[in-house]
Scaffold this active site. Structure first.
Site, PDB file in Angstrom:
ATOM      1  CG  ASP A   1       2.454   7.466   4.848  1.00 18.53           C
ATOM      2  OD1 ASP A   1       1.579   7.246   4.488  1.00 18.53           O
ATOM      3  OD2 ASP A   1       3.170   8.852   5.066  1.00 18.53           O
TER       4      ASP A   1
ATOM      5  CG  ASP B   1      -2.467  15.461  -2.483  1.00 18.31           C
ATOM      6  OD1 ASP B   1      -2.995  15.823  -3.009  1.00 18.31           O
ATOM      7  OD2 ASP B   1      -1.375  16.018  -1.558  1.00 18.31           O
TER       8      ASP B   1
ATOM      9  CG  ASP C   1     -12.883  11.727  -0.952  1.00 19.02           C
ATOM     10  OD1 ASP C   1     -11.476  11.478  -1.183  1.00 19.02           O
ATOM     11  OD2 ASP C   1     -13.347  12.955  -0.816  1.00 19.02           O
TER      12      ASP C   1
ATOM     13  CD  GLU D   1      -2.644   1.403   2.326  1.00 13.49           C
ATOM     14  OE1 GLU D   1      -3.714   2.160   2.310  1.00 13.49           O
ATOM     15  OE2 GLU D   1      -2.264   0.841   3.453  1.00 13.49           O
TER      16      GLU D   1
ATOM     17  CE  LYS E   1      -3.550  25.410  -6.850  1.00  9.23           C
ATOM     18  NZ  LYS E   1      -2.936  26.505  -6.435  1.00  9.23           N
TER      19      LYS E   1
ATOM     20  CB  THR F   1      -8.486   4.302   4.725  1.00  5.96           C
ATOM     21  OG1 THR F   1      -9.477   5.440   4.103  1.00  5.96           O
ATOM     22  CG2 THR F   1      -8.117   3.328   3.420  1.00  5.96           C
TER      23      THR F   1
ATOM     24  CE1 TYR G   1      -7.518  12.120   5.414  1.00  6.91           C
ATOM     25  CE2 TYR G   1      -6.107  10.552   4.647  1.00  6.91           C
ATOM     26  CZ  TYR G   1      -6.345  12.034   5.310  1.00  6.91           C
ATOM     27  OH  TYR G   1      -5.325  12.908   5.519  1.00  6.91           O
ATOM     28  CD  GLU G   2     -13.546   2.729   2.102  1.00  5.04           C
ATOM     29  OE1 GLU G   2     -14.374   2.072   1.837  1.00  5.04           O
ATOM     30  OE2 GLU G   2     -12.246   2.548   2.484  1.00  5.04           O
TER      31      GLU G   2
END
Length: 214
Positions: free
Chosen positions: A69, A118, A154, A44, A122, A191, A193-194
């Protein structure tokens, strides 16, 4: 998103070399030796606080997982989760996910997970997106023939971009979910965030994309 610096994070990571791999480049091509078996290897990229990779390792003991990470603070939280579960099939790397070929040999990895990366919205930052073609080229090198990327987000813009990027690269879109939690998909490990985004009613997008062996 960066979290506030966590006191003692570096010391915690350094105190558990059995889980946090020091100088992972030394294990390039030798991860089966590190794990002590020849089970498939799933990584991951951007494992954050570790809920997903720890959950997957717990649910699938016959698969070896590596969480990657570059943020010390979040990786220290992932380490705490891993220590609680005592998982022999999990390792953590404090490295930059952009340099995977330094740590993995060609065809050494079976599957890659990209979760809530992320979005770099832009246009001038397109090359930083983990589904940009240069990252896909790196992923393809370390993955076995027909290896897959499983991607969740998301962010609809990033999802649409990624579908296009996978297709342009020549990958096969095996399955696509436009609202994962409203589907009949089983075995989903969320996760942090999920959980946060889905609780707000936001749809979660998911795709399984496969490289084509030459």
């Amino acid at each position: 998103m960066r979290m506030r610096k966590r006191p003692g994070a570096a010391e915690l990571l350094a105190s558990h070399p059995e889980l946090v791999v020091d100088e992972p480049e030394k294990w390039q091509g030798r991860w089966a030796e590190r794990f002590g078996n020849t089970h498939p290897i799933h990584i991951e990229i951007g494992s954050g606080k570790g809920q997903f990779v720890v959950g997957m390792a717990k649910a699938n003991p016959k698969i070896n997982y590596i969480g990657i990470d570059m943020q010390l603070s979040v990786l220290s939280i992932a380490l705490e989760k891993a220590l609680e579960e005592e998982l022999p099939n999990l390792q953590l790397l404090h490295v930059n996910g952009e340099e995977l070929t330094q740590y993995f040999a060609e065809n050494e990895v079976d599957q890659i997970y990209l979760n809530f990366s992320d979005p770099w919205p832009k246009t001038r930052h397109e090359k930083r997106r983990l589904t940009f073609k240069t990252f896909l080229a790196t992923d393809e090198k370390i993955l076995k023939p027909n290896g897959e990327i499983h991607f969740k987000t998301d962010n609809r813009g990033l999802f649409e971009y990624s579908l296009s990027s996978f297709s342009k690269y020549g990958m096969i879109l095996e399955q696509v979910w436009l609202d994962l939690h409203a589907s009949d998909y089983e075995g989903n490990v969320m996760t942090e965030y999920e959980e946060k985004f889905s609780a707000k009613g936001q749809p979660i997008y998911r795709v399984e994309a496969r490289f084509q062996a030459e």
